[in-house]
Scaffold this motif. Structure first.
Motif, short mmCIF file in Angstrom:
data_model
loop_
_atom_site.label_atom_id
_atom_site.label_comp_id
_atom_site.label_asym_id
_atom_site.label_seq_id
_atom_site.Cartn_x
_atom_site.Cartn_y
_atom_site.Cartn_z
N GLN A 1 0.82 -1.21 0.00
CA GLN A 1 0.00 0.00 0.00
C GLN A 1 0.85 1.26 0.00
O GLN A 1 0.49 2.27 -0.61
CB GLN A 1 -0.93 0.01 1.21
N GLY A 2 1.99 1.24 0.66
CA GLY A 2 2.80 2.44 0.80
C GLY A 2 3.97 2.54 -0.16
O GLY A 2 4.81 3.43 -0.01
N GLY A 3 4.06 1.65 -1.14
CA GLY A 3 5.12 1.71 -2.11
C GLY A 3 6.48 1.34 -1.55
O GLY A 3 6.61 0.74 -0.48
N ALA A 4 7.53 1.75 -2.28
CA ALA A 4 8.88 1.35 -1.93
C ALA A 4 9.31 1.87 -0.57
O ALA A 4 10.04 1.19 0.16
CB ALA A 4 9.86 1.84 -3.01
N ASN B 1 16.45 -8.09 -9.63
CA ASN B 1 16.73 -7.30 -10.82
C ASN B 1 16.99 -5.86 -10.42
O ASN B 1 16.99 -5.51 -9.23
CB ASN B 1 15.60 -7.44 -11.85
N LEU B 2 17.21 -4.99 -11.38
CA LEU B 2 17.60 -3.62 -11.06
C LEU B 2 16.51 -2.87 -10.32
O LEU B 2 16.78 -2.10 -9.39
CB LEU B 2 18.01 -2.88 -12.34
N ASP B 3 15.25 -3.06 -10.73
CA ASP B 3 14.14 -2.41 -10.02
C ASP B 3 14.10 -2.87 -8.57
O ASP B 3 13.90 -2.07 -7.65
CB ASP B 3 12.80 -2.73 -10.69
N GLU B 4 14.26 -4.17 -8.35
CA GLU B 4 14.18 -4.72 -7.00
C GLU B 4 15.35 -4.26 -6.14
O GLU B 4 15.18 -3.96 -4.95
CB GLU B 4 14.12 -6.25 -7.09
N CYS B 5 16.53 -4.19 -6.75
CA CYS B 5 17.70 -3.70 -6.00
C CYS B 5 17.50 -2.24 -5.59
O CYS B 5 17.89 -1.84 -4.49
CB CYS B 5 18.96 -3.85 -6.84
N GLU B 6 16.88 -1.46 -6.46
CA GLU B 6 16.64 -0.06 -6.14
C GLU B 6 15.67 0.08 -4.98
O GLU B 6 15.85 0.92 -4.09
CB GLU B 6 16.10 0.68 -7.36
N VAL B 7 14.64 -0.76 -4.93
CA VAL B 7 13.71 -0.75 -3.80
C VAL B 7 14.45 -1.11 -2.52
O VAL B 7 14.26 -0.48 -1.47
CB VAL B 7 12.54 -1.72 -4.05
N ALA B 8 15.30 -2.12 -2.58
CA ALA B 8 15.97 -2.61 -1.38
C ALA B 8 17.05 -1.66 -0.88
O ALA B 8 17.26 -1.53 0.34
CB ALA B 8 16.58 -3.98 -1.65
N THR B 9 17.76 -0.99 -1.80
CA THR B 9 18.95 -0.26 -1.41
C THR B 9 18.96 1.20 -1.81
O THR B 9 19.80 1.97 -1.34
CB THR B 9 20.21 -0.91 -2.03
N GLY B 10 18.06 1.60 -2.72
CA GLY B 10 18.12 2.95 -3.27
C GLY B 10 19.11 3.09 -4.41
O GLY B 10 19.22 4.16 -5.01
N GLU B 11 19.82 2.02 -4.75
CA GLU B 11 20.83 2.04 -5.81
C GLU B 11 20.34 1.27 -7.03
O GLU B 11 19.76 0.18 -6.90
CB GLU B 11 22.14 1.41 -5.33
N ARG B 12 20.59 1.81 -8.21
CA ARG B 12 20.16 1.15 -9.44
C ARG B 12 21.34 0.72 -10.32
O ARG B 12 21.22 -0.24 -11.08
CB ARG B 12 19.22 2.07 -10.22
N GLU B 13 22.46 1.44 -10.22
CA GLU B 13 23.62 1.04 -10.99
C GLU B 13 24.08 -0.32 -10.45
O GLU B 13 24.21 -0.51 -9.24
CB GLU B 13 24.72 2.09 -10.84
#
Length: 349
Positions: free
Chosen positions: A177-180, A200-212
């Motif tokens: 409900q509250g997003g990432a 994947n990159l989207d999931e890593c960004e949710v977990a860590t804030g990093e996409r590279e």
């Protein structure tokens, strides 16, 4: 004393209702196949196909679809002793559309709350979870109670010396409900217990804030894991260990039929390679090959490959066709779009 399981997974289960036609909108599909589904469940199936002793911790409705899932698990060689019924909710179903090579919209029917989100901590066999050589959990299991508390309790039952504890980052925004921002604190808590993170990159960004990719891998290692596996889609997969060992493996060229389930095949093969004690590049090549095989096939669970099939692809051989189904779904018909060099890493359902 009972022999420990090679792999215990915990998370989603349901019935996948897949069109037997490709390149056709759902409203125009006339024929469907019924398959066992759910990402954590598919990982258990994938590892079982590779000869591992597996079980899944999840829940179904007390209905005919729930009966079907028990039957399918047994046929795939996955122990269903911890698959229990919920009286108040139906077994979930998931529909998809198939537009190769990279468009596979999903339609989840899991309201008001799916049974697999109603796992209670007092129902867990913590001894078996602690003793499993691999324990695999998913981000979806953290999205709501009581599943969240139960998943964290299962993680807390293990220590770094208890084999591999794998966190499949598995980001499904429709379940939060509250997003990432809502998810990130629970992801951080789970990462502190895990030894392997996969996403994947989207999931890593949710977990860590990093996409590279390398920054994401470093952030996952800093969060507590010993091995970070970052799926980069058409760029392949990056795996980095805390001790400095790393592997970056290109994708396997494949004519994509259905990318759903490729990530689950990757996960089951990852478990197999880790348990075999292989060097990191070999584990990643093997997992990549397993994912490519499933991307070339219609279904998820019944498409999971056997070891000789994966070995054939790892050594440069052709993608093996899926064996004819035993009276179930059949091959897709309608338009099929082969795309050389495409590879899907998104284990979705």
């Amino acid at each position: 004393m009972p022999q420990p399981y090679d792999v215990i997974t915990m998370g989603r289960i349901g019935v996948d209702i897949y069109p037997l036609q490709t390149g056709v909108p759902l409203a125009q599909v006339d024929t469907f196949g019924k398959f066992l589904g759910g990402s954590a469940t598919n990982v258990a199936v994938a590892a079982a196909r590779l000869g591992r002793r597996t079980a899944v911790v999840t829940r179904t409705g007390r209905d005919a679809f729930g009966d079907y899932l028990h039957q399918a698990l047994r046929e795939f060689g996955v122990d269903d002793r911890w698959v229990t019924p919920v009286d108040s909710a139906p077994t979930p179903v998931t529909f998809c559309e198939i537009f190769p090579p990279d468009d596979f919209p999903l339609y989840f029917y899991r309201q008001p709350k799916a049974p697999d989100l109603q796992i209670h901590d007092h129902e867990l066999d913590l001894d078996a979870i602690r003793d499993a050589r691999v324990f695999w959990m998913t981000g979806t299991g953290l999205c709501t109670e009581p599943s969240r508390g139960s998943t964290l309790a299962a993680l807390a039952a293990r220590t770094p010396g208890d084999g591999f504890t794998v966190f499949d980052l598995d980001w499904r925004p429709m379940f939060w409900q509250g997003g990432a921002e809502d998810a990130r604190p629970y992801y951080a808590e789970a990462l502190a217990h895990a030894t392997v993170a996969v996403g994947n990159l989207d999931e890593c960004e949710v977990a860590t804030g990093e996409r590279e990719p390398r920054a994401a891998a470093r952030a996952l290692l800093a969060a507590g894991v010993h091995l970070a596996v970052v799926k980069q889609g058409p760029k392949g997969v990056l795996a980095v260990c805390r001790d400095g060992d790393e592997a970056e493996i290109p994708p396997v060229p494949v004519d994509v039929v259905n990318g759903l389930g490729a990530g689950d095949a990757f996960g089951g093969a990852l478990c197999h390679g880790l348990l075999a004690g292989w060097e990191l590049p070999r584990v990643m090549r093997y997992a990549n090959a397993a994912g490519a095989i499933v991307a070339s096939r219609l279904a998820c669970s019944s498409a999971m490959p056997y070891d000789p099939e994966v070995a054939q692809v790892v050594t440069g051989g052709p993608i093996p066709p899926q064996p004819p189904p035993g009276g179930s779904a059949g091959e897709p018909r309608g338009r099929q779009a082969p795309v050389s060099g495409a590879h899907s890493h998104g284990g979705v359902v």
